[in-house]
Design a protein around this motif. Structure first.
Motif, short mmCIF file in Angstrom:
data_model
loop_
_atom_site.label_atom_id
_atom_site.label_comp_id
_atom_site.label_asym_id
_atom_site.label_seq_id
_atom_site.Cartn_x
_atom_site.Cartn_y
_atom_site.Cartn_z
N ASN A 285 15.14 -4.12 -0.53
CA ASN A 285 14.61 -3.37 -1.68
C ASN A 285 14.02 -2.05 -1.21
O ASN A 285 13.16 -2.03 -0.33
CB ASN A 285 13.54 -4.19 -2.40
N THR A 286 14.47 -0.96 -1.80
CA THR A 286 14.00 0.36 -1.40
C THR A 286 12.54 0.55 -1.74
O THR A 286 12.09 0.23 -2.85
CB THR A 286 14.83 1.46 -2.11
N LEU A 287 11.78 1.09 -0.79
CA LEU A 287 10.35 1.31 -0.99
C LEU A 287 10.08 2.80 -1.23
O LEU A 287 9.53 3.50 -0.39
CB LEU A 287 9.57 0.82 0.24
N GLN A 288 10.50 3.28 -2.38
CA GLN A 288 10.25 4.67 -2.76
C GLN A 288 9.12 4.70 -3.78
O GLN A 288 9.17 4.02 -4.81
CB GLN A 288 11.51 5.29 -3.36
N ARG A 289 8.10 5.49 -3.52
CA ARG A 289 6.93 5.52 -4.40
C ARG A 289 7.30 5.92 -5.82
O ARG A 289 6.70 5.44 -6.79
CB ARG A 289 5.89 6.48 -3.83
N ILE A 290 8.30 6.78 -5.94
CA ILE A 290 8.68 7.25 -7.27
C ILE A 290 9.19 6.11 -8.15
O ILE A 290 9.07 6.15 -9.38
CB ILE A 290 9.76 8.36 -7.15
N ALA B 218 0.83 -1.21 0.00
CA ALA B 218 0.00 0.00 0.00
C ALA B 218 0.86 1.26 0.00
O ALA B 218 0.52 2.26 -0.65
CB ALA B 218 -0.92 0.00 1.22
N ARG B 219 1.97 1.20 0.70
CA ARG B 219 2.80 2.39 0.85
C ARG B 219 3.52 2.78 -0.44
O ARG B 219 3.94 3.93 -0.59
CB ARG B 219 3.84 2.14 1.95
N THR B 220 3.65 1.85 -1.38
CA THR B 220 4.41 2.15 -2.60
C THR B 220 3.52 2.45 -3.80
O THR B 220 4.04 2.60 -4.92
CB THR B 220 5.35 0.97 -2.94
N LEU B 221 2.22 2.53 -3.61
CA LEU B 221 1.35 2.92 -4.72
C LEU B 221 1.55 4.42 -4.97
O LEU B 221 1.20 5.25 -4.12
CB LEU B 221 -0.11 2.61 -4.39
N PRO B 222 2.11 4.80 -6.11
CA PRO B 222 2.65 6.15 -6.30
C PRO B 222 1.63 7.27 -6.44
O PRO B 222 1.94 8.42 -6.15
CB PRO B 222 3.48 6.02 -7.58
N ASN B 223 0.43 6.96 -6.89
CA ASN B 223 -0.52 8.03 -7.20
C ASN B 223 -1.60 8.24 -6.14
O ASN B 223 -2.53 9.02 -6.34
CB ASN B 223 -1.18 7.75 -8.56
N LEU C 26 11.52 -7.42 10.24
CA LEU C 26 11.02 -6.87 8.98
C LEU C 26 10.42 -5.49 9.19
O LEU C 26 10.68 -4.57 8.40
CB LEU C 26 9.96 -7.82 8.39
N TRP C 27 9.62 -5.32 10.24
CA TRP C 27 8.99 -4.03 10.48
C TRP C 27 10.03 -2.95 10.77
O TRP C 27 9.89 -1.80 10.34
CB TRP C 27 7.99 -4.12 11.62
N HIS C 28 11.07 -3.30 11.49
CA HIS C 28 12.15 -2.33 11.75
C HIS C 28 12.76 -1.87 10.44
O HIS C 28 13.04 -0.68 10.24
CB HIS C 28 13.21 -2.96 12.65
N GLU C 29 12.97 -2.81 9.52
CA GLU C 29 13.54 -2.46 8.22
C GLU C 29 12.59 -1.55 7.45
O GLU C 29 13.01 -0.55 6.86
CB GLU C 29 13.81 -3.73 7.40
N VAL C 30 11.30 -1.87 7.46
CA VAL C 30 10.31 -1.08 6.72
C VAL C 30 10.17 0.31 7.32
O VAL C 30 10.19 1.32 6.61
CB VAL C 30 8.94 -1.80 6.73
#
Length: 326
Positions: free
Chosen positions: A171-176, A110-115, A158-162
């Motif tokens: 893997n980087t979680l950047q929306r862009i 959900a966090r990586t959906l860009p729009n 995992l949550w600490h990483e996120v």
């Protein structure tokens, strides 16, 4: 087939006081130490006053974002729908589910959906941050033996990483980075990355680091595959629709998990020594105060007629919901 969520535990740690017993600064509940007669009257009064103060302070700082998530959630469908038996396993071992891991996994997507509006994404993320504090408590206190303990540890890592590094298994979680992907392509990206981790690590799953990665990757693979298989229209699903679906699943799982809070509060009132019991009661007081409004709202829900130990386990909920679904 349903019952109202009990506010009183089997061990009577949380008491609903009558008007004749209620002190001015304790509205509805009081936490008592087991075998309180072991303590002197002065000590007991001091502890009671301290507990009441903690409850009142915590009530002034409720988890507001979590409360909004609870109020938006209307059912428990997401507890069942996030994982389908139709998804063929890639692993030679089968991992149990816990409450917190699917919440973290769904939140990553959900966090990586860009729009999606940034404020909307941030609101969901803040709700999850507050909610995981309590779902971790449930997992830690009610589901923390054997394999379940390994799942709990892997989920926290995992949550600490996120949360801290904004990454999922490196893997980087950047929306862009997802702006050129359709919602289905985003789901497939996560599924493919998870499959890569599983294929590389399955043979070494007994190693702690490999096992933690496998647990996280297996969750992501099964959830993304479930959504793509169960919702064939996801080929044309909009980001808004996918975000709403993920949010609903997260809300369902969080709310179902939080129905176990009264039991966790009760358990925290017990320790092997008086000193431990005092510390546990104070911790329970903070939880009770901060979640009072949430617990009140959950009291109005219809819950599965499961035994307390079954209520504490997400897989028991899923088994019950499968039988109840036409």
């Amino acid at each position: 087939m349903f019952f109202a969520m009990p506010m009183v535990s089997n061990r009577d740690i949380i008491h609903d006081l009558g008007p004749n017993d209620t002190e001015e600064d304790i509205e509805n509940y009081v936490l008592r130490l087991e075998n309180e007669m072991e303590l002197g009257t002065r000590t007991l009064k001091s502890i009671s006053k301290s507990v009441d103060t903690l409850i009142q302070k915590a009530k002034k700082k409720p988890p507001k974002n979590l409360l909004k998530l609870v109020e938006r959630s209307t059912g428990f469908e997401g507890v069942l729908s996030f994982d389908s038996d139709e998804v063929q396993p890639l692993l030679s071992v089968k991992f149990l589910n816990n409450w917190s891991l699917p919440i973290v996994t769904l939140t990553c997507v959900a966090r990586t959906l860009p729009n999606i509006c940034t404020d909307t994404v941030d609101s969901l993320f803040n709700s999850v941050c507050e909610g995981l504090f309590y779902t971790f408590l449930v997992d830690e206190n009610l589901n923390n033996d054997g394999e379940a303990k390994n799942i709990h540890i892997a989920t926290r890592i995992l949550w600490h990483e996120v949360e801290v590094t904004h990454k999922w298994l490196g893997n980087t979680l950047q929306r862009i980075d997802f702006r050129e992907k359709s919602p289905r392509e985003t789901l497939k990206w996560y599924s493919d990355k998870a499959e890569e981790v599983i294929n590389k690590s399955d043979t070494d799953y007994k190693l702690e680091n490999s096992q933690n990665k496998l647990i996280a990757a297996n969750s992501m693979y099964r959830i993304t595959q479930t959504i793509m298989r169960k919702y064939p229209g996801s080929e044309h699903i909009s980001e808004e629709q996918l975000f709403a679906l993920l949010s609903d699943m997260i809300g369902s799982i969080v709310v179902a998990c939080l129905t176990n809070l009264p039991r966790v509060i009760a358990m925290k009132c017990h320790g092997s020594t008086i000193e431990e019991r005092e510390a546990s009661v104070r911790a329970a007081a903070k939880i009770l105060g901060s979640t009072k409004m949430i617990i009140e709202r959950l009291q109005a829900r219809e819950l599965p007629s499961l035994a307390p130990d079954q209520m504490a386990c997400i897989d028991e909920w899923r088994a019950y919901l499968k039988q109840s679904t036409p």
